[in-house]
Enzyme design. Structure first.
Site, PDB file in Angstrom:
ATOM      1  N   LYS A  17       9.682  -3.474 -19.578  1.00  0.00           N
ATOM      2  CA  LYS A  17       8.582  -2.702 -18.986  1.00  0.00           C
ATOM      3  C   LYS A  17       9.101  -1.343 -18.512  1.00  0.00           C
ATOM      4  O   LYS A  17       8.453  -0.319 -18.732  1.00  0.00           O
ATOM      5  CB  LYS A  17       7.969  -3.465 -17.805  1.00  0.00           C
ATOM      6  CG  LYS A  17       7.053  -4.604 -18.227  1.00  0.00           C
ATOM      7  CD  LYS A  17       6.419  -5.257 -17.005  1.00  0.00           C
ATOM      8  CE  LYS A  17       6.152  -6.724 -17.233  1.00  0.00           C
ATOM      9  NZ  LYS A  17       5.895  -7.471 -16.000  1.00  0.00           N
ATOM     10  N   GLN A  61       7.414  -8.971 -10.139  1.00  0.00           N
ATOM     11  CA  GLN A  61       7.709  -9.910 -11.222  1.00  0.00           C
ATOM     12  C   GLN A  61       7.747 -11.345 -10.681  1.00  0.00           C
ATOM     13  O   GLN A  61       8.408 -11.622  -9.685  1.00  0.00           O
ATOM     14  CB  GLN A  61       9.071  -9.543 -11.844  1.00  0.00           C
ATOM     15  CG  GLN A  61       9.456 -10.383 -13.034  1.00  0.00           C
ATOM     16  CD  GLN A  61       8.510 -10.221 -14.222  1.00  0.00           C
ATOM     17  OE1 GLN A  61       8.103  -9.120 -14.560  1.00  0.00           O
ATOM     18  NE2 GLN A  61       8.148 -11.324 -14.836  1.00  0.00           N
ATOM     19  N   ASP A  87      -1.249  -5.178 -12.069  1.00  0.00           N
ATOM     20  CA  ASP A  87      -1.279  -6.502 -12.707  1.00  0.00           C
ATOM     21  C   ASP A  87      -2.694  -7.092 -12.689  1.00  0.00           C
ATOM     22  O   ASP A  87      -2.980  -8.052 -13.401  1.00  0.00           O
ATOM     23  CB  ASP A  87      -0.341  -7.470 -11.969  1.00  0.00           C
ATOM     24  CG  ASP A  87       1.000  -7.615 -12.669  1.00  0.00           C
ATOM     25  OD1 ASP A  87       1.040  -7.446 -13.907  1.00  0.00           O
ATOM     26  OD2 ASP A  87       1.997  -7.912 -11.990  1.00  0.00           O
TER      27      ASP A  87
END
Ligand code: NAP
Length: 276
Positions: A17, A61, A87
């Site tokens: 990412k 994460q 997200d």
């Protein structure tokens, strides 16, 4: 991006990412927390990032280290400023999605929709079956399909007669986490199949159960000792109209949607600031 602990898979995801985000011209920064860090430390970091006006998007994460407690992920995701929630996991953004006022939507289902749209797959009036009901994939996927006028059925581990239901799908989305679970008998001829699953096979018996002798996947396993497989069995290709590959299908689209959400977040924040 916030990474807690040293989970090898998470290291790979975060590295990918950061590379992709950096290449796009956005600024990507990694904040690391020790594997022994407490939930309060994770929450304190999120609050600092929320308050930093130079940051438009925050990604934490998962999984978080077990020591943070069973509800740590929920608590940390809830603490992220919804305007920076790239997200799309915050309850505020989930609520907007349900009300068909999407702002920041979970990246994997968003990527699946992008893929269907770009391939010219009609969703309106079609029967879409989503296998999996997680908050990050199955549920938002179903909502996005519904908002594109598909008739949606959500299946899960307690669904009775799953193959027969799946066989009625024009669009079948598999988000289960079980290697090669969706076999050819789940598929209506010509259906579009979106394989969200990412499973790493390390046992030869599993590889031989799923992949034919002489296949490229068997060769990859022979060379590396591991091979990636989705939730969809390769035998599905003979029946379906289209199937997304694993790897190289939904995964890269998910990363692309992280970027899109980051730009969306930056624009929304800029608009809001201009209105103040
Ligand atoms: P999850 O939270 O574990 O959810 C799995 C879902 O599958 C659950 O709803 C579960 O039902 C259902 N399920 C499990 N066994 C089943 C069975 N035998 N029959 C029918 N349904 C069954 O997983 P997730 O986070 O949604 O992820 C799913 C897969 O997608 C994983 O392989 C994950 O690695 C992959 N993934 C890929 C990406 C990407 O970028 N490509 C992103 C996220 C996830 P219950 O609710 O009844 O338990």
């Amino acid at each position: 991006m916030v990474l807690a602990g040293q989970n090898p898979a998470s290291e790979v995801y975060v590295r990918n990412k950061i590379k992709t985000v950096g290449e796009s011209g956005c600024r990507a920064e990694l904040f690391r927390l020790d594997g022994s860090a407490s939930l309060s430390e994770a929450l304190a970091l999120v609050h600092t990032l929320n308050a930093d006006d130079a940051i438009d998007g925050i990604l934490v994460q998962s999984p978080l280290p077990e020591g943070m407690g069973a509800d740590a992920e929920q608590r940390v995701f809830d603490a992220i400023d919804p305007a920076k929630d790239v997200d799309g996991f915050h309850p505020f953004n989930v609520g907007l999605l349900v009300q068909k006022r999407p702002a920041l939507v979970a990246c994997t289902p968003l990527g699946c929709i992008e893929l269907l749209e770009r391939e010219g797959i009609t969703m309106k009036g079609k029967h879409a079956v989503v296998i999996g009901r997680s908050d990050i994939v199955g549920k938002p996927m179903a909502m996005l399909l519904l908002h594109r006028d598909a008739t949606v059925t959500i299946c899960h581990s307690r669904t009775v007669g799953l193959p027969a239901i799946a066989r009625t799908a024009d669009i079948l989305v598999a988000a289960i986490g079980r290697p090669g679970f969706v076999t050819a008998d789940f598929i209506k001829p010509g259906a579009t199949v979106v394989d969200v699953g990412i499973n790493t096979l390390t046992a030869k018996a599993d590889v031989e159960r799923i992949f034919e002798e002489g296949s490229r996947k068997r060769a990859v396993f022979a060379e590396k000792g591991t091979v990636l497989v989705g939730d969809v069995h390769p035998g599905v290709e003979a029946v379906a109209g289209a199937v997304t590959p694993v790897p190289g299908g939904v995964g890269p689209l998910t990363v692309a949607m992280v970027l899109r959400n980051t730009v969306t977040a930056a624009e929304l924040r800029a608009t809001r600031k201009a209105a103040m």
